[in-house]
Design a protein around this motif. Sequence first.
Motif, mmCIF file in Angstrom:
data_model
loop_
_atom_site.group_PDB
_atom_site.id
_atom_site.type_symbol
_atom_site.label_atom_id
_atom_site.label_comp_id
_atom_site.label_asym_id
_atom_site.label_seq_id
_atom_site.Cartn_x
_atom_site.Cartn_y
_atom_site.Cartn_z
ATOM 1 N N GLN A 1 0.836 -1.195 0.000
ATOM 2 C CA GLN A 1 0.000 0.000 0.000
ATOM 3 C C GLN A 1 0.874 1.249 0.000
ATOM 4 O OE1 GLN A 1 -3.477 0.259 0.092
ATOM 5 N NE2 GLN A 1 -3.167 2.452 -0.123
ATOM 6 N N THR A 2 0.547 2.203 -0.862
ATOM 7 C CA THR A 2 1.197 3.507 -0.825
ATOM 8 C C THR A 2 0.543 4.297 0.294
ATOM 9 O OG1 THR A 2 1.617 3.442 -3.194
ATOM 10 C CG2 THR A 2 1.701 5.591 -2.140
ATOM 11 N N LEU A 3 1.358 4.900 1.141
ATOM 12 C CA LEU A 3 0.845 5.632 2.293
ATOM 13 C C LEU A 3 0.673 7.107 1.979
ATOM 14 C CD1 LEU A 3 3.095 4.013 5.058
ATOM 15 C CD2 LEU A 3 0.740 3.409 4.449
ATOM 16 N N VAL A 4 -0.396 7.688 2.536
ATOM 17 C CA VAL A 4 -0.624 9.125 2.434
ATOM 18 C C VAL A 4 -0.725 9.689 3.847
ATOM 19 C CG1 VAL A 4 -1.729 9.006 0.172
ATOM 20 C CG2 VAL A 4 -3.127 8.866 2.214
ATOM 21 N N ASP A 5 -0.530 10.992 3.954
ATOM 22 C CA ASP A 5 -0.511 11.660 5.250
ATOM 23 C C ASP A 5 -1.741 11.304 6.082
ATOM 24 O OD1 ASP A 5 0.953 13.616 6.901
ATOM 25 O OD2 ASP A 5 -0.922 14.745 6.752
ATOM 26 N N GLY A 6 -1.515 10.873 7.310
ATOM 27 C CA GLY A 6 -2.598 10.537 8.226
ATOM 28 C C GLY A 6 -3.000 9.082 8.234
ATOM 29 N N ASP A 7 -2.473 8.261 7.322
ATOM 30 C CA ASP A 7 -2.789 6.835 7.333
ATOM 31 C C ASP A 7 -2.352 6.214 8.649
ATOM 32 O OD1 ASP A 7 -3.971 6.669 4.846
ATOM 33 O OD2 ASP A 7 -2.223 5.816 3.845
ATOM 34 N N VAL A 8 -3.170 5.295 9.150
ATOM 35 C CA VAL A 8 -2.832 4.558 10.365
ATOM 36 C C VAL A 8 -2.519 3.124 9.970
ATOM 37 C CG1 VAL A 8 -3.639 3.756 12.614
ATOM 38 C CG2 VAL A 8 -4.275 6.038 11.796
ATOM 39 N N VAL A 9 -1.319 2.690 10.308
ATOM 40 C CA VAL A 9 -0.852 1.342 10.006
ATOM 41 C C VAL A 9 -0.904 0.531 11.295
ATOM 42 C CG1 VAL A 9 1.089 -0.046 9.194
ATOM 43 C CG2 VAL A 9 0.667 2.211 8.191
ATOM 44 N N ASP A 10 -1.593 -0.608 11.253
ATOM 45 C CA ASP A 10 -1.659 -1.518 12.390
ATOM 46 C C ASP A 10 -0.952 -2.801 11.995
ATOM 47 O OD1 ASP A 10 -3.350 -0.028 14.263
ATOM 48 O OD2 ASP A 10 -4.912 -0.311 12.741
ATOM 49 N N LEU A 11 0.044 -3.180 12.798
ATOM 50 C CA LEU A 11 0.717 -4.446 12.571
ATOM 51 C C LEU A 11 1.259 -4.970 13.886
ATOM 52 C CD1 LEU A 11 4.075 -3.694 12.335
ATOM 53 C CD2 LEU A 11 3.207 -2.785 10.219
ATOM 54 N N GLY A 12 1.004 -6.238 14.093
ATOM 55 C CA GLY A 12 1.507 -6.872 15.301
ATOM 56 C C GLY A 12 1.042 -6.214 16.588
ATOM 57 N N GLY A 13 -0.165 -5.682 16.596
ATOM 58 C CA GLY A 13 -0.682 -5.048 17.792
ATOM 59 C C GLY A 13 -0.124 -3.655 18.048
ATOM 60 N N CYS A 14 0.601 -3.105 17.116
ATOM 61 C CA CYS A 14 1.177 -1.767 17.255
ATOM 62 C C CYS A 14 0.518 -0.838 16.238
ATOM 63 C CB CYS A 14 2.679 -1.794 17.015
ATOM 64 S SG CYS A 14 3.570 -2.833 18.170
ATOM 65 N N ALA A 15 0.290 0.404 16.643
ATOM 66 C CA ALA A 15 -0.308 1.402 15.752
ATOM 67 C C ALA A 15 0.750 2.426 15.376
ATOM 68 C CB ALA A 15 -1.480 2.085 16.449
ATOM 69 N N LEU A 16 0.839 2.703 14.072
ATOM 70 C CA LEU A 16 1.771 3.694 13.559
ATOM 71 C C LEU A 16 0.998 4.677 12.698
ATOM 72 C CD1 LEU A 16 3.326 0.595 12.830
ATOM 73 C CD2 LEU A 16 5.134 2.235 13.209
ATOM 74 N N CYS A 17 1.161 5.962 12.962
ATOM 75 C CA CYS A 17 0.525 6.991 12.147
ATOM 76 C C CYS A 17 1.570 7.548 11.189
ATOM 77 C CB CYS A 17 -0.043 8.093 13.034
ATOM 78 S SG CYS A 17 -0.896 9.372 12.077
ATOM 79 N N PHE A 18 1.238 7.593 9.895
ATOM 80 C CA PHE A 18 2.173 8.074 8.891
ATOM 81 C C PHE A 18 2.008 9.581 8.710
ATOM 82 C CE2 PHE A 18 3.046 9.120 4.405
ATOM 83 C CZ PHE A 18 4.405 8.873 4.403
ATOM 84 N N VAL A 19 3.141 10.292 8.718
ATOM 85 C CA VAL A 19 3.175 11.733 8.475
ATOM 86 C C VAL A 19 4.058 11.949 7.247
ATOM 87 C CG1 VAL A 19 3.782 13.988 9.416
ATOM 88 C CG2 VAL A 19 2.914 12.194 10.944
ATOM 89 N N SER A 20 3.496 12.535 6.183
ATOM 90 C CA SER A 20 4.212 12.618 4.909
ATOM 91 C C SER A 20 5.416 13.540 4.958
ATOM 92 C CB SER A 20 3.275 13.049 3.787
ATOM 93 O OG SER A 20 2.827 14.362 4.002
ATOM 94 N N GLY A 21 5.365 14.623 5.681
ATOM 95 C CA GLY A 21 6.525 15.491 5.842
ATOM 96 C C GLY A 21 7.067 16.093 4.564
ATOM 97 N N GLY A 22 6.223 16.640 3.702
ATOM 98 C CA GLY A 22 6.686 17.362 2.536
ATOM 99 C C GLY A 22 7.076 16.517 1.350
ATOM 100 N N GLN A 23 6.449 15.379 1.159
ATOM 101 C CA GLN A 23 6.731 14.586 -0.035
ATOM 102 C C GLN A 23 6.278 15.342 -1.275
ATOM 103 O OE1 GLN A 23 4.790 11.010 1.679
ATOM 104 N NE2 GLN A 23 6.370 10.020 0.492
ATOM 105 N N GLN A 24 6.788 14.947 -2.419
ATOM 106 C CA GLN A 24 6.536 15.689 -3.651
ATOM 107 C C GLN A 24 5.121 15.515 -4.190
ATOM 108 O OE1 GLN A 24 9.486 14.479 -6.452
ATOM 109 N NE2 GLN A 24 11.146 15.470 -5.375
ATOM 110 N N PHE A 25 4.507 14.356 -4.002
ATOM 111 C CA PHE A 25 3.239 14.095 -4.653
ATOM 112 C C PHE A 25 2.097 14.049 -3.656
ATOM 113 C CE2 PHE A 25 6.441 12.362 -7.510
ATOM 114 C CZ PHE A 25 6.143 13.100 -8.630
#
Length: 135
Positions: free
Chosen positions: A75-99
């Motif tokens: 999956q391509t991630l976009v700002d604000g996506d929440v990734v859940d794996l192995g019981g852990c939650a990770l929030c993705f922050v794009s931080g100025g990507q080009q697209f």
Amino acid sequence: MPKLILTRFGGDRESIELIAAETTLGRGLHNDIVLDSIAASRRHAVITADAAFVTIRDTNSRNGTFVNGQRVSTQTLVDGDVVDLGGCALCFVSGGQQFSEVIAQGVSSVPNWLVDDLEEHIPTAPDVPVQLRHK
């Protein structure tokens, strides 16, 4: 710079910048991001980052990788996506990507590459007669 905000079981939060081209996640100590969870596989997923976009890929983990509640293999991630794996939650922050999110979702940015099912907007070519442009 893109980053992940990792929320651990106790509620502790950690900000992890994605500076490498590939970042591995899992409970094994050899991973770039070690997940302290028995539900995580030894090598659970891989995140690939470049200037254009960030992609997460599940590495055939037992419990799967989820983005915004949907199980994914890649999956391509976009700002604000929440990734859940192995019981852990990770929030993705794009931080100025080009697209933008539109490109991450696969919408073409090249003119006239979209299919016009109604043929209302047939691309024009000055040296091709109109009757030859139709199917």
